[in-house]
Design a protein around this motif. Structure first.
Motif, PDB file in Angstrom:
ATOM      1  N   ALA A 199       0.831  -1.206   0.000  1.00 33.57           N
ATOM      2  CA  ALA A 199       0.000   0.000   0.000  1.00 33.57           C
ATOM      3  C   ALA A 199       0.864   1.254   0.000  1.00 33.57           C
ATOM      4  CB  ALA A 199      -0.938  -0.009   1.210  1.00 33.57           C
ATOM      5  N   TRP A 200       1.947   1.250   0.796  1.00 32.59           N
ATOM      6  CA  TRP A 200       2.799   2.437   0.809  1.00 32.59           C
ATOM      7  C   TRP A 200       3.589   2.553  -0.491  1.00 32.59           C
ATOM      8  CZ3 TRP A 200       2.993   7.030   2.336  1.00 32.59           C
ATOM      9  CH2 TRP A 200       4.165   7.786   2.219  1.00 32.59           C
ATOM     10  N   THR A 201       4.017   1.434  -1.065  1.00 38.65           N
ATOM     11  CA  THR A 201       4.703   1.483  -2.358  1.00 38.65           C
ATOM     12  C   THR A 201       3.822   2.172  -3.395  1.00 38.65           C
ATOM     13  OG1 THR A 201       5.972  -0.528  -1.909  1.00 38.65           O
ATOM     14  CG2 THR A 201       5.697   0.087  -4.218  1.00 38.65           C
ATOM     15  N   LEU A 202       2.551   1.789  -3.444  1.00 38.32           N
ATOM     16  CA  LEU A 202       1.602   2.409  -4.375  1.00 38.32           C
ATOM     17  C   LEU A 202       1.398   3.883  -4.052  1.00 38.32           C
ATOM     18  CD1 LEU A 202      -0.974  -0.510  -4.361  1.00 38.32           C
ATOM     19  CD2 LEU A 202       0.267   0.262  -6.389  1.00 38.32           C
ATOM     20  N   THR A 203       1.201   4.179  -2.768  1.00 41.17           N
ATOM     21  CA  THR A 203       0.954   5.560  -2.350  1.00 41.17           C
ATOM     22  C   THR A 203       2.130   6.451  -2.694  1.00 41.17           C
ATOM     23  OG1 THR A 203      -0.456   4.791  -0.536  1.00 41.17           O
ATOM     24  CG2 THR A 203       0.429   7.020  -0.363  1.00 41.17           C
ATOM     25  N   TYR A 204       3.325   6.004  -2.351  1.00 42.98           N
ATOM     26  CA  TYR A 204       4.521   6.809  -2.603  1.00 42.98           C
ATOM     27  C   TYR A 204       4.717   7.048  -4.094  1.00 42.98           C
ATOM     28  CZ  TYR A 204       9.465   7.995  -2.978  1.00 42.98           C
ATOM     29  OH  TYR A 204      10.649   8.617  -3.294  1.00 42.98           O
ATOM     30  N   ALA A 205       4.574   5.996  -4.885  1.00 41.90           N
ATOM     31  CA  ALA A 205       4.805   6.129  -6.324  1.00 41.90           C
ATOM     32  C   ALA A 205       3.815   7.117  -6.944  1.00 41.90           C
ATOM     33  CB  ALA A 205       4.686   4.765  -7.000  1.00 41.90           C
ATOM     34  N   LEU A 206       2.537   7.000  -6.606  1.00 39.24           N
ATOM     35  CA  LEU A 206       1.537   7.904  -7.172  1.00 39.24           C
ATOM     36  C   LEU A 206       1.744   9.337  -6.682  1.00 39.24           C
ATOM     37  CD1 LEU A 206      -1.576   5.580  -6.881  1.00 39.24           C
ATOM     38  CD2 LEU A 206      -0.509   6.352  -9.010  1.00 39.24           C
ATOM     39  N   ALA A 207       2.069   9.498  -5.394  1.00 44.29           N
ATOM     40  CA  ALA A 207       2.272  10.847  -4.858  1.00 44.29           C
ATOM     41  C   ALA A 207       3.441  11.540  -5.519  1.00 44.29           C
ATOM     42  CB  ALA A 207       2.471  10.778  -3.344  1.00 44.29           C
ATOM     43  N   THR A 208       4.539  10.821  -5.735  1.00 45.65           N
ATOM     44  CA  THR A 208       5.743  11.461  -6.264  1.00 45.65           C
ATOM     45  C   THR A 208       5.654  11.763  -7.746  1.00 45.65           C
ATOM     46  OG1 THR A 208       6.767   9.260  -6.423  1.00 45.65           O
ATOM     47  CG2 THR A 208       7.299  10.591  -4.487  1.00 45.65           C
ATOM     48  N   ALA A 242       4.497   6.313  13.047  1.00 48.33           N
ATOM     49  CA  ALA A 242       5.800   6.794  12.601  1.00 48.33           C
ATOM     50  C   ALA A 242       5.788   7.015  11.095  1.00 48.33           C
ATOM     51  CB  ALA A 242       6.896   5.792  12.972  1.00 48.33           C
ATOM     52  N   PRO A 243       6.430   8.076  10.608  1.00 50.86           N
ATOM     53  CA  PRO A 243       6.420   8.346   9.167  1.00 50.86           C
ATOM     54  C   PRO A 243       7.193   7.291   8.408  1.00 50.86           C
ATOM     55  CG  PRO A 243       7.943   9.818  10.283  1.00 50.86           C
ATOM     56  CD  PRO A 243       7.212   9.071  11.359  1.00 50.86           C
ATOM     57  N   PRO A 244       6.661   6.780   7.315  1.00 50.21           N
ATOM     58  CA  PRO A 244       7.398   5.789   6.520  1.00 50.21           C
ATOM     59  C   PRO A 244       8.510   6.451   5.722  1.00 50.21           C
ATOM     60  CG  PRO A 244       5.335   6.333   5.454  1.00 50.21           C
ATOM     61  CD  PRO A 244       5.337   7.074   6.754  1.00 50.21           C
ATOM     62  N   ALA A 245       9.435   5.640   5.252  1.00 48.19           N
ATOM     63  CA  ALA A 245      10.499   6.158   4.396  1.00 48.19           C
ATOM     64  C   ALA A 245       9.879   6.770   3.144  1.00 48.19           C
ATOM     65  CB  ALA A 245      11.453   5.031   4.016  1.00 48.19           C
ATOM     66  N   GLY A 246      10.332   7.948   2.781  1.00 50.80           N
ATOM     67  CA  GLY A 246       9.799   8.615   1.603  1.00 50.80           C
ATOM     68  C   GLY A 246       8.640   9.536   1.889  1.00 50.80           C
ATOM     69  N   ALA A 247       8.295   9.738   3.169  1.00 45.53           N
ATOM     70  CA  ALA A 247       7.141  10.575   3.494  1.00 45.53           C
ATOM     71  C   ALA A 247       7.314  12.004   2.984  1.00 45.53           C
ATOM     72  CB  ALA A 247       6.905  10.574   5.002  1.00 45.53           C
ATOM     73  N   VAL A 248       8.529  12.537   3.090  1.00 44.57           N
ATOM     74  CA  VAL A 248       8.763  13.917   2.672  1.00 44.57           C
ATOM     75  C   VAL A 248       8.561  14.059   1.162  1.00 44.57           C
ATOM     76  CG1 VAL A 248      10.471  15.762   2.521  1.00 44.57           C
ATOM     77  CG2 VAL A 248      10.303  14.365   4.596  1.00 44.57           C
ATOM     78  N   ALA A 249       9.124  13.131   0.388  1.00 45.39           N
ATOM     79  CA  ALA A 249       8.953  13.193  -1.065  1.00 45.39           C
ATOM     80  C   ALA A 249       7.480  13.042  -1.445  1.00 45.39           C
ATOM     81  CB  ALA A 249       9.781  12.097  -1.731  1.00 45.39           C
ATOM     82  N   ALA A 250       6.737  12.206  -0.725  1.00 52.62           N
ATOM     83  CA  ALA A 250       5.314  12.032  -1.017  1.00 52.62           C
ATOM     84  C   ALA A 250       4.555  13.321  -0.766  1.00 52.62           C
ATOM     85  CB  ALA A 250       4.753  10.898  -0.165  1.00 52.62           C
ATOM     86  N   LEU A 273      14.723  10.310  13.456  1.00 50.51           N
ATOM     87  CA  LEU A 273      14.224  10.260  12.084  1.00 50.51           C
ATOM     88  C   LEU A 273      12.849  10.911  11.976  1.00 50.51           C
ATOM     89  CD1 LEU A 273      15.329   6.661  11.003  1.00 50.51           C
ATOM     90  CD2 LEU A 273      16.345   8.851  10.350  1.00 50.51           C
ATOM     91  N   ALA A 274      12.007  10.717  12.996  1.00 46.22           N
ATOM     92  CA  ALA A 274      10.691  11.349  12.989  1.00 46.22           C
ATOM     93  C   ALA A 274      10.831  12.867  13.068  1.00 46.22           C
ATOM     94  CB  ALA A 274       9.849  10.827  14.153  1.00 46.22           C
ATOM     95  N   VAL A 275      11.736  13.353  13.923  1.00 42.72           N
ATOM     96  CA  VAL A 275      11.950  14.789  14.045  1.00 42.72           C
ATOM     97  C   VAL A 275      12.482  15.362  12.734  1.00 42.72           C
ATOM     98  CG1 VAL A 275      13.279  16.568  15.240  1.00 42.72           C
ATOM     99  CG2 VAL A 275      12.305  14.660  16.530  1.00 42.72           C
ATOM    100  N   SER A 276      13.416  14.643  12.107  1.00 38.82           N
ATOM    101  CA  SER A 276      13.968  15.106  10.835  1.00 38.82           C
ATOM    102  C   SER A 276      12.881  15.212   9.770  1.00 38.82           C
ATOM    103  CB  SER A 276      15.070  14.149  10.375  1.00 38.82           C
ATOM    104  OG  SER A 276      15.589  14.534   9.122  1.00 38.82           O
ATOM    105  N   THR A 277      11.992  14.226   9.741  1.00 35.20           N
ATOM    106  CA  THR A 277      10.869  14.276   8.793  1.00 35.20           C
ATOM    107  C   THR A 277       9.987  15.479   9.063  1.00 35.20           C
ATOM    108  OG1 THR A 277      10.870  11.868   8.537  1.00 35.20           O
ATOM    109  CG2 THR A 277       8.842  13.028   7.955  1.00 35.20           C
ATOM    110  N   ALA A 278       9.691  15.723  10.347  1.00 33.41           N
ATOM    111  CA  ALA A 278       8.830  16.842  10.700  1.00 33.41           C
ATOM    112  C   ALA A 278       9.446  18.177  10.293  1.00 33.41           C
ATOM    113  CB  ALA A 278       8.553  16.821  12.200  1.00 33.41           C
ATOM    114  N   ILE A 279      10.756  18.319  10.491  1.00 32.39           N
ATOM    115  CA  ILE A 279      11.418  19.572  10.110  1.00 32.39           C
ATOM    116  C   ILE A 279      11.308  19.783   8.601  1.00 32.39           C
ATOM    117  CG2 ILE A 279      13.608  20.795  10.044  1.00 32.39           C
ATOM    118  CD1 ILE A 279      14.397  19.212  12.579  1.00 32.39           C
ATOM    119  N   ALA A 280      11.569  18.724   7.835  1.00 29.77           N
ATOM    120  CA  ALA A 280      11.499  18.848   6.373  1.00 29.77           C
ATOM    121  C   ALA A 280      10.090  19.208   5.927  1.00 29.77           C
ATOM    122  CB  ALA A 280      11.943  17.536   5.730  1.00 29.77           C
ATOM    123  N   LEU A 281       9.084  18.604   6.545  1.00 32.86           N
ATOM    124  CA  LEU A 281       7.699  18.926   6.183  1.00 32.86           C
ATOM    125  C   LEU A 281       7.379  20.376   6.534  1.00 32.86           C
ATOM    126  CD1 LEU A 281       5.840  15.672   7.307  1.00 32.86           C
ATOM    127  CD2 LEU A 281       6.486  16.349   4.994  1.00 32.86           C
TER     128      LEU A 281
END
Length: 620
Positions: free
Chosen positions: A317-326, A344-352, A381-389
């Motif tokens: 599900a996340w593979t599909l979500t990430y690919a379509l979002a990006t 927790a944010p999955p890998a690639g959350a920022v790009a999505a 890693l969660a904090v880093s994602t939040a900062i990028a978002l």
């Protein structure tokens, strides 16, 4: 006394603490951490073996290949295999250890032993074992290692094409295809497909997937259409169910190699998405989603599968979500928001999320509470994602200011306690996030102004943040007057000049400084500052920019920014059209070395998209 190994400078001989070092190695092998990328103990092991290939660490590892626990034996054998690049050739100790484990009761240990035997230089013993060993899986592993890894005496594939095992015959056929003359291709192609059809297991797939290996062989011979034909034949089931799995891997390797592959193979992969059993379908989904172009071509089927997924937290599900979002598909938006809110944010959350922002479907009402929660997390890693978002949302992240300020205070306290000369990456990104929020972050101004000397030695990110929050030019002007201590390259100050251009323009001194920074030395400032120079000088700067920007077009880091400037230059960038069209007209992917074959493919697709946009804006 020093020990010397080929290709390395002399290394100090082992010290008196070697018994303690061996004990640490033993502990790391017992718990498996010795194989963890980046583990400190790995560096210790490699340094010790490089200094003394037959020293205490090597003896400890070879002894552990006899441990009573299979997992420990496998770890020791695998680590020794990785160390063969540091050890001599042949390497007697590991050779003996590997030969002794070819009859290990654990099949994975036998396979690991086979690889080590060949990699350590025991080629002759491996060939003897290949002829006499009773276990098919071990024989396959030996043949695989001999064909791939034998350094000085590679195993000729010809005799292995008549081996009793179809896996070995297939491995030999694929290896032969890498160098065979054209007149031998039809016979090798036919036998390869036939051997794939005879497979029922995946022993030959354990090291390097057969489809990837096959695709590499065809790419080496520049057999693009042959690769498409073979992949399509396998995907339609001509070589049986296992052949379809090999076909997916072959198709993925084709996608990574040739730009026309998505158009040729996406329909066949999409058919599996609609009809194949779950395991094969997920392999096809992974292959499609690895390519931006293939994702766009299959978007309707991928979106339909996503909407029918029962477990939104599953990997597929996340593979599909990430690919379509990006690829900026708005249908991914609710799934991105739901996944971010669920833990927790999955890998690639920022790009999505960036994809949602480009498509206009990002919802700050959903994202801001997630960012605030992640900023309070103990997970770096969660904090880093939040900062990028926060950086990406800009003013829409205004409600996150209290958490950003607290996080920045904590980072500054850590830096001051450590006496660090430079600000950490997290500190810089927190400052940038507050600056991107703008006037709503005014409560952060005292903290930003009080940040110490270490934070002011960078490229003016603190001053730019203060200017964005307060609207005052004095901060940016002070940053541009301060000499940079980064002497090896020109730091990227393009954001400072861009802000000044938006708030009253540049003084004559700033104009000269911008021109000097952009044109004086290659690097980030030259690429990102080119846009500011174009905005400031217009056509008068065209000749200078055309002299530097084309050299960056095939760079995965700088290429998109360089092409965005050419796009902004419009007709004035027409002398760059031959460079842009040469990049677009390539049949094969650019050799970008972005970290993996999929990363190279994605970077190539990004560059191709940027080049096409630039040509559309520049061409008459």
């Amino acid at each position: 006394m020093t020990a010397r190994t080929p290709g390395h400078d002399p290394v100090p001989a082992p010290s008196a603490t070697d018994p303690d070092r061996a004990a640490d190695v033993t502990a790391a092998v017992l718990d498996g951490s010795a194989l963890a990328p980046g583990a400190t103990v790995r560096t210790t092991v490699f340094d010790a073996v490089r200094a003394d290939p037959d020293g205490p660490v090597t003896h400890e590892l070879t002894g552990l290949t006899h441990h009573r626990r299979p997992a420990v034996r496998r770890t020791a054998l695998t680590l020794l295999t990785e160390l063969t690049y540091s050890g001599p050739q042949p390497w007697p100790g590991p050779i003996e250890a590997a030969a002794a484990r070819l009859h290990d009761p654990d099949p994975d240990a036998r396979r690991a032993a086979a690889r080590l035997l060949v990699r350590a230089g025991g080629t002759d013993r491996a060939r003897t074992a290949l002829d006499s060993h009773p276990d098919p899986a071990t024989r396959i592993a030996l043949a695989d290692a001999l064909l791939l890894y034998a350094r000085h005496a590679p195993c000729p594939p010809g005799p292995l094409r008549t081996d009793p095992l179809p896996e070995i015959r297939l491995l030999a056929c694929i290896e032969a295809l890498r160098t065979a003359p054209e007149e031998e291709w039809p016979a090798l192609d036919a036998q390869t497909v036939a051997e794939v059809g005879a497979l029922s297991g995946h022993d030959a797939d354990r090291g390097w997937p057969l489809g990837h290996r096959w695709g590499d062989a065809l790419f080496r011979q520049d057999r693009e259409q042959h690769c498409y034909t073979a992949a399509a034949r396998l995907l339609t089931g001509a070589a049986g169910p296992y052949g379809q799995r090999v076909g997916v891997d072959l198709a993925r390797r084709a996608l990574q190699s040739w730009r026309a592959a998505p158009a040729a193979l996406t329909p066949h992969l999409t058919a599996l998405v609609r009809t194949a059993p779950a395991a094969l379908r997920d392999l096809a989904v992974d292959a499609l989603c690895a390519s931006r172009t293939a994702t766009r071509l299959a978007a309707d089927d991928l979106a339909a599968l996503l909407s029918a997924t029962h477990d939104p937290r599953s990997a597929t599900a996340w593979t599909l979500t990430y690919a379509l979002a990006t690829v900026d598909d708005p249908r991914a938006a609710p799934y991105v928001h739901t996944r971010l809110a669920s833990g927790a944010p999955p890998a690639g959350a920022v790009a999505a999320v960036r994809g949602l922002l480009r498509s206009g479907t990002a919802d700050p009402e959903h994202l801001v509470p997630v960012i605030r929660r992640l900023l309070r997390s103990d997970d770096p890693l969660a904090v880093s994602t939040a900062i990028a978002l926060s950086v990406d949302l800009g003013p829409a992240a205004a409600a996150c200011v209290p958490e950003l300020i607290e996080a920045l205070r904590a980072e500054c306290a850590v830096r001051d306690a450590q006496g660090a000369e430079w600000a950490g990456r997290s500190e810089q990104r927190l400052v940038t996030a507050l600056g991107r929020i703008g006037p709503a972050a005014v409560s952060a101004v005292p903290l930003l102004e009080g940040i110490g000397r270490a934070s002011r030695q960078r490229a003016g990110y603190r001053e730019l943040a203060l200017a964005r929050i307060t609207g005052e030019r004095r901060y940016v002007e002070a940053a541009l007057r301060a000499p940079s201590r980064l002497r090896r390259y020109v730091s990227d100050r393009s954001g400072l000049f861009a802000w000044l251009l938006d708030h009253g323009g540049l003084t004559p001194d700033q104009s000269r400084q911008l021109r000097d920074l952009v044109l004086s030395r290659p690097g980030g400032m030259q690429v990102f500052g080119s846009r500011a120079l174009w905005r400031h000088e217009g056509p008068a700067a065209a000749a200078d920019l055309l002299a530097v920007l084309p050299q960056y077009l095939d760079d995965d880091l700088f290429g998109p920014a360089a092409m965005a400037t050419l796009e902004a230059m419009g007709e004035h960038a027409r002398p760059a059209l031959p460079h842009l069209r040469a990049l677009i007209d390539r049949r094969t992917r650019l050799p970008l070395h972005a970290g993996s074959a999929d990363a190279d493919m994605n970077a190539d697709e990004h560059l191709l998209e940027a080049a096409q946009r630039a040509v559309s804006a520049v061409a008459p």
